[in-house]
Design a protein around this motif. Structure first.
Motif, mmCIF file in Angstrom:
data_model
loop_
_atom_site.group_PDB
_atom_site.id
_atom_site.type_symbol
_atom_site.label_atom_id
_atom_site.label_comp_id
_atom_site.label_asym_id
_atom_site.label_seq_id
_atom_site.Cartn_x
_atom_site.Cartn_y
_atom_site.Cartn_z
ATOM 1 N N SER A 12 0.832 -1.198 0.000
ATOM 2 C CA SER A 12 0.000 0.000 0.000
ATOM 3 C C SER A 12 0.868 1.250 0.000
ATOM 4 O O SER A 12 1.999 1.228 0.474
ATOM 5 C CB SER A 12 -0.914 -0.009 1.222
ATOM 6 N N ARG A 13 0.351 2.322 -0.558
ATOM 7 C CA ARG A 13 1.095 3.576 -0.610
ATOM 8 C C ARG A 13 0.200 4.698 -0.113
ATOM 9 O O ARG A 13 -0.998 4.714 -0.400
ATOM 10 C CB ARG A 13 1.549 3.869 -2.035
ATOM 11 N N HIS A 14 0.783 5.622 0.613
ATOM 12 C CA HIS A 14 0.035 6.761 1.117
ATOM 13 C C HIS A 14 -0.181 7.763 -0.012
ATOM 14 O O HIS A 14 0.731 7.996 -0.811
ATOM 15 C CB HIS A 14 0.798 7.407 2.272
ATOM 16 N N ARG A 15 -1.367 8.323 -0.091
ATOM 17 C CA ARG A 15 -1.677 9.267 -1.154
ATOM 18 C C ARG A 15 -0.884 10.552 -0.948
ATOM 19 O O ARG A 15 -0.756 11.040 0.170
ATOM 20 C CB ARG A 15 -3.170 9.577 -1.129
ATOM 21 N N ARG A 16 -0.343 11.077 -2.033
ATOM 22 C CA ARG A 16 0.447 12.304 -1.962
ATOM 23 C C ARG A 16 -0.444 13.463 -1.544
ATOM 24 O O ARG A 16 -1.598 13.556 -1.965
ATOM 25 C CB ARG A 16 1.061 12.590 -3.327
ATOM 26 N N LYS A 17 0.086 14.340 -0.686
ATOM 27 C CA LYS A 17 -0.685 15.485 -0.196
ATOM 28 C C LYS A 17 -0.710 16.564 -1.268
ATOM 29 O O LYS A 17 0.344 17.091 -1.653
ATOM 30 C CB LYS A 17 -0.022 16.012 1.070
ATOM 31 N N ILE A 18 -1.893 16.872 -1.769
ATOM 32 C CA ILE A 18 -2.038 17.893 -2.794
ATOM 33 C C ILE A 18 -2.725 19.087 -2.143
ATOM 34 O O ILE A 18 -3.840 18.970 -1.633
ATOM 35 C CB ILE A 18 -2.873 17.372 -3.986
ATOM 36 N N SER A 25 -11.055 19.734 -1.150
ATOM 37 C CA SER A 25 -9.961 18.758 -1.202
ATOM 38 C C SER A 25 -9.473 18.343 0.183
ATOM 39 O O SER A 25 -8.787 17.341 0.322
ATOM 40 C CB SER A 25 -8.782 19.326 -1.999
#
Length: 159
Positions: A12-18, A25
């Motif tokens: 699993s990968r953590h979603r990039r903070k946009i 958002s």
């Protein structure tokens, strides 16, 4: 299962903070997760020097400096134990600083000091900038010797 042993699922990968993409958002709106106004809301916030105290005279400059430190004048040696020389170099004979570098026993260009940890039974002629007393005795006992190379230039006061 305890909370401190939980881990993300494998792969699993953590979603990039946009940030800065609107209030919907979750990381947007006016401040974009930086808060509102002030030094940390500005660009370049992460590049402040260590010890910076927001513009006042930092503690390191407020406290008077006392005493003498030898750090600028001390001699830093690359240390080699006599047992390591015995383990790495197979043939008895001359051991120079270049030999020690090729064997991976020392790195860098510091002067070399040979220490007496370990045993020696081969007659090495070791060339180094300094020897401990026990290293010199072990080399001579095995039939070899230690030759002192000229050290780094020492600073002298001009007269």
């Amino acid at each position: 299962m305890r909370l401190n042993t939980l881990k993300p699922a494998p792969g699993s990968r953590h979603r990039r903070k946009i940030v800065g993409r609107g209030e919907g958002s979750g990381h947007g709106g006016k401040g974009s997760t930086r808060g509102f106004k002030g030094q940390t809301a500005r660009s370049g916030d992460s590049h402040m020097k260590q010890g910076f105290e927001g513009g006042q005279i930092p503690l390191i400059r407020r406290v008077p400096k006392r005493g003498f430190k030898n750090t600028a004048f001390r001699t830093v040696y690359s240390l080699v134990n006599i047992g390591d020389i015995q383990a790495v170099i197979e043939k008895a004979g001359e051991v120079t600083p270049e030999t020690l570098r090729r064997a991976g026993l020392i790195k860098g260009s510091h002067p070399i000091k040979v220490l007496g940890d370990g045993d020696v039974n081969k007659a090495f002629i070791v060339k180094a900038h300094a020897f401990s007393l026990s290293a010199k005795m072990k080399l001579e006992k095995a039939g070899g010797r230690g030759e002192v190379l000229p050290g780094p230039k020492l600073w002298k006061r001009k007269k």
